[in-house]
Design a protein around this motif. Structure first.
Motif, PDB file in Angstrom:
ATOM      1  N   ARG A 197       0.456   6.065 -27.652  1.00 23.87           N
ATOM      2  CA  ARG A 197       1.338   5.541 -26.601  1.00 23.87           C
ATOM      3  C   ARG A 197       0.529   4.885 -25.498  1.00 23.87           C
ATOM      4  N   PHE A 198      -0.597   5.491 -25.116  1.00 23.64           N
ATOM      5  CA  PHE A 198      -1.442   4.891 -24.087  1.00 23.64           C
ATOM      6  C   PHE A 198      -2.008   3.555 -24.573  1.00 23.64           C
ATOM      7  N   ARG A 199      -2.381   3.474 -25.859  1.00 29.04           N
ATOM      8  CA  ARG A 199      -2.866   2.195 -26.406  1.00 29.04           C
ATOM      9  C   ARG A 199      -1.759   1.149 -26.402  1.00 29.04           C
ATOM     10  N   ASP A 200      -0.527   1.579 -26.722  1.00 25.37           N
ATOM     11  CA  ASP A 200       0.611   0.644 -26.690  1.00 25.37           C
ATOM     12  C   ASP A 200       0.863   0.125 -25.279  1.00 25.37           C
ATOM     13  N   TYR A 201       0.815   1.022 -24.286  1.00 26.06           N
ATOM     14  CA  TYR A 201       0.996   0.587 -22.895  1.00 26.06           C
ATOM     15  C   TYR A 201      -0.122  -0.375 -22.490  1.00 26.06           C
ATOM     16  N   HIS A 202      -1.344  -0.059 -22.922  1.00 27.08           N
ATOM     17  CA  HIS A 202      -2.481  -0.925 -22.622  1.00 27.08           C
ATOM     18  C   HIS A 202      -2.245  -2.328 -23.206  1.00 27.08           C
ATOM     19  N   ALA A 203      -1.841  -2.381 -24.467  1.00 36.60           N
ATOM     20  CA  ALA A 203      -1.615  -3.672 -25.127  1.00 36.60           C
ATOM     21  C   ALA A 203      -0.487  -4.447 -24.445  1.00 36.60           C
ATOM     22  N   LEU A 204       0.569  -3.755 -24.058  1.00 34.95           N
ATOM     23  CA  LEU A 204       1.686  -4.414 -23.380  1.00 34.95           C
ATOM     24  C   LEU A 204       1.239  -4.944 -22.023  1.00 34.95           C
ATOM     25  N   TRP A 205       0.483  -4.176 -21.279  1.00 35.35           N
ATOM     26  CA  TRP A 205      -0.037  -4.606 -19.987  1.00 35.35           C
ATOM     27  C   TRP A 205      -0.913  -5.845 -20.167  1.00 35.35           C
ATOM     28  N   ASP A 206      -1.758  -5.811 -21.179  1.00 37.71           N
ATOM     29  CA  ASP A 206      -2.669  -6.921 -21.433  1.00 37.71           C
ATOM     30  C   ASP A 206      -1.919  -8.187 -21.837  1.00 37.71           C
ATOM     31  N   SER A 207      -0.877  -8.048 -22.636  1.00 37.22           N
ATOM     32  CA  SER A 207      -0.183  -9.232 -23.148  1.00 37.22           C
ATOM     33  C   SER A 207       0.964  -9.711 -22.264  1.00 37.22           C
ATOM     34  N   ARG A 208       1.708  -8.799 -21.637  1.00 37.67           N
ATOM     35  CA  ARG A 208       2.915  -9.188 -20.899  1.00 37.67           C
ATOM     36  C   ARG A 208       2.844  -8.932 -19.404  1.00 37.67           C
TER      37      ARG A 208
ATOM     38  N   ALA B 283      -6.240   5.431 -16.762  1.00 42.73           N
ATOM     39  CA  ALA B 283      -6.119   5.877 -18.153  1.00 42.73           C
ATOM     40  C   ALA B 283      -5.528   4.782 -19.035  1.00 42.73           C
ATOM     41  N   LEU B 284      -4.570   4.042 -18.508  1.00 40.30           N
ATOM     42  CA  LEU B 284      -3.962   2.976 -19.303  1.00 40.30           C
ATOM     43  C   LEU B 284      -4.914   1.797 -19.482  1.00 40.30           C
ATOM     44  N   ALA B 285      -5.770   1.574 -18.502  1.00 39.82           N
ATOM     45  CA  ALA B 285      -6.739   0.473 -18.607  1.00 39.82           C
ATOM     46  C   ALA B 285      -7.810   0.769 -19.652  1.00 39.82           C
TER      47      ALA B 285
ATOM     48  N   PRO C 234      -7.631   3.298 -22.647  1.00 36.47           N
ATOM     49  CA  PRO C 234      -6.952   4.378 -23.382  1.00 36.47           C
ATOM     50  C   PRO C 234      -7.851   5.158 -24.335  1.00 36.47           C
ATOM     51  N   ARG C 235      -9.108   4.754 -24.489  1.00 32.51           N
ATOM     52  CA  ARG C 235     -10.025   5.508 -25.350  1.00 32.51           C
ATOM     53  C   ARG C 235     -10.692   6.651 -24.612  1.00 32.51           C
ATOM     54  N   ASP C 236     -10.585   6.660 -23.283  1.00 33.80           N
ATOM     55  CA  ASP C 236     -11.235   7.686 -22.466  1.00 33.80           C
ATOM     56  C   ASP C 236     -10.316   8.903 -22.375  1.00 33.80           C
ATOM     57  N   GLU C 237     -10.642   9.933 -23.154  1.00 26.24           N
ATOM     58  CA  GLU C 237      -9.782  11.126 -23.206  1.00 26.24           C
ATOM     59  C   GLU C 237      -9.743  11.851 -21.868  1.00 26.24           C
ATOM     60  N   GLY C 238     -10.838  11.847 -21.139  1.00 24.40           N
ATOM     61  CA  GLY C 238     -10.869  12.505 -19.831  1.00 24.40           C
ATOM     62  C   GLY C 238      -9.874  11.873 -18.865  1.00 24.40           C
ATOM     63  N   ARG C 239      -9.869  10.547 -18.810  1.00 24.25           N
ATOM     64  CA  ARG C 239      -8.908   9.857 -17.939  1.00 24.25           C
ATOM     65  C   ARG C 239      -7.476  10.114 -18.390  1.00 24.25           C
ATOM     66  N   MET C 240      -7.289  10.147 -19.701  1.00 25.64           N
ATOM     67  CA  MET C 240      -5.946  10.384 -20.209  1.00 25.64           C
ATOM     68  C   MET C 240      -5.457  11.778 -19.808  1.00 25.64           C
ATOM     69  N   ARG C 241      -6.312  12.765 -19.911  1.00 25.37           N
ATOM     70  CA  ARG C 241      -5.920  14.131 -19.552  1.00 25.37           C
ATOM     71  C   ARG C 241      -5.592  14.231 -18.059  1.00 25.37           C
ATOM     72  N   VAL C 242      -6.370  13.540 -17.224  1.00 20.13           N
ATOM     73  CA  VAL C 242      -6.086  13.525 -15.787  1.00 20.13           C
ATOM     74  C   VAL C 242      -4.723  12.879 -15.541  1.00 20.13           C
ATOM     75  N   ALA C 243      -4.450  11.769 -16.217  1.00 22.37           N
ATOM     76  CA  ALA C 243      -3.159  11.083 -16.058  1.00 22.37           C
ATOM     77  C   ALA C 243      -2.004  11.959 -16.546  1.00 22.37           C
ATOM     78  N   LEU C 244      -2.218  12.671 -17.652  1.00 19.18           N
ATOM     79  CA  LEU C 244      -1.159  13.532 -18.190  1.00 19.18           C
ATOM     80  C   LEU C 244      -0.800  14.658 -17.232  1.00 19.18           C
ATOM     81  N   ALA C 245      -1.750  15.066 -16.400  1.00 18.59           N
ATOM     82  CA  ALA C 245      -1.521  16.174 -15.474  1.00 18.59           C
ATOM     83  C   ALA C 245      -0.815  15.733 -14.191  1.00 18.59           C
ATOM     84  N   THR C 246      -0.558  14.447 -14.015  1.00 17.25           N
ATOM     85  CA  THR C 246       0.144  13.982 -12.816  1.00 17.25           C
ATOM     86  C   THR C 246       1.643  14.218 -12.981  1.00 17.25           C
TER      87      THR C 246
END
Length: 169
Positions: free
Chosen positions: A54-65, A12-14, A16-28
């Motif tokens: 927030r998922f987009r922010d995590y994605h950007a942080l992962w990509d940059s740092r 989901a973080l990789a 963040p535009r995929d709502e289905g993946r985000m919903r699966v991640a939120l349910a963990t």
């Protein structure tokens, strides 16, 4: 189970535009939402957009740092430690998640893996037929009940409730 949760979260973080993946991640348990929370999110456009942000922010942080910086921020902002430790087997689950994060960080750094490469690596490692390294073995969640072995010189007067001194004679 924690490796599967981590794989779902990272997928989901990789993307963040995929709502289905985000919903699966939120349910963990890492994110802690249940079915009622997810249903409530459907009717709350502002709340859903905040999650996406927030998922987009995590994605950007992962990509940059890198992975580990993103994951540490994720643990803090999402209060994962508190949520997991509240579960009956929370200490075990948290230990597994933190160990998995270390292994993922090492693999990302050593293999120079990006998001998709790290996800693919984790997916392969979850395959039961994949050989395991010693670094991937489960760690103890706590050593509070462990036996301490020390030398007489380090014992500082043998200040322990139980002391076994073989071969002193």
């Amino acid at each position: 189970p924690e490796a599967l949760e981590m794989e779902r979260l990272l997928a989901a973080l990789a993307d963040p535009r995929d709502e289905g993946r985000m919903r699966v991640a939120l349910a963990t348990p890492l994110m802690g939402l249940n079915g009622d929370d997810l249903a409530a999110l459907d009717g709350d456009d502002a709340g859903r957009e905040a999650r996406f942000a927030r998922f987009r922010d995590y994605h950007a942080l992962w990509d940059s740092r890198g992975f580990i910086r993103m994951f540490r921020r994720f643990l803090d902002l999402e209060r994962v430690r508190e949520r997991l430790l509240a579960l009956p087997d929370g200490e075990r689950r948290l230990t597994n998640i933190l160990h998995l994060a270390e292994v993922l960080h090492a693999e990302a750094a050593d293999g120079r893996l990006g998001m998709n490469g790290l996800l693919h690596w984790l997916s392969r490692q979850r395959d039961p037929d994949t050989p395991r390294l010693e670094a991937h073995e489960l760690r103890l969640e706590s050593d509070a009940q462990a036996v301490n072995i020390v030398t007489v010189h380090k014992s500082k007067g043998l200040e322990y409730p139980v002391v076994f001194c073989p071969f002193l004679w």
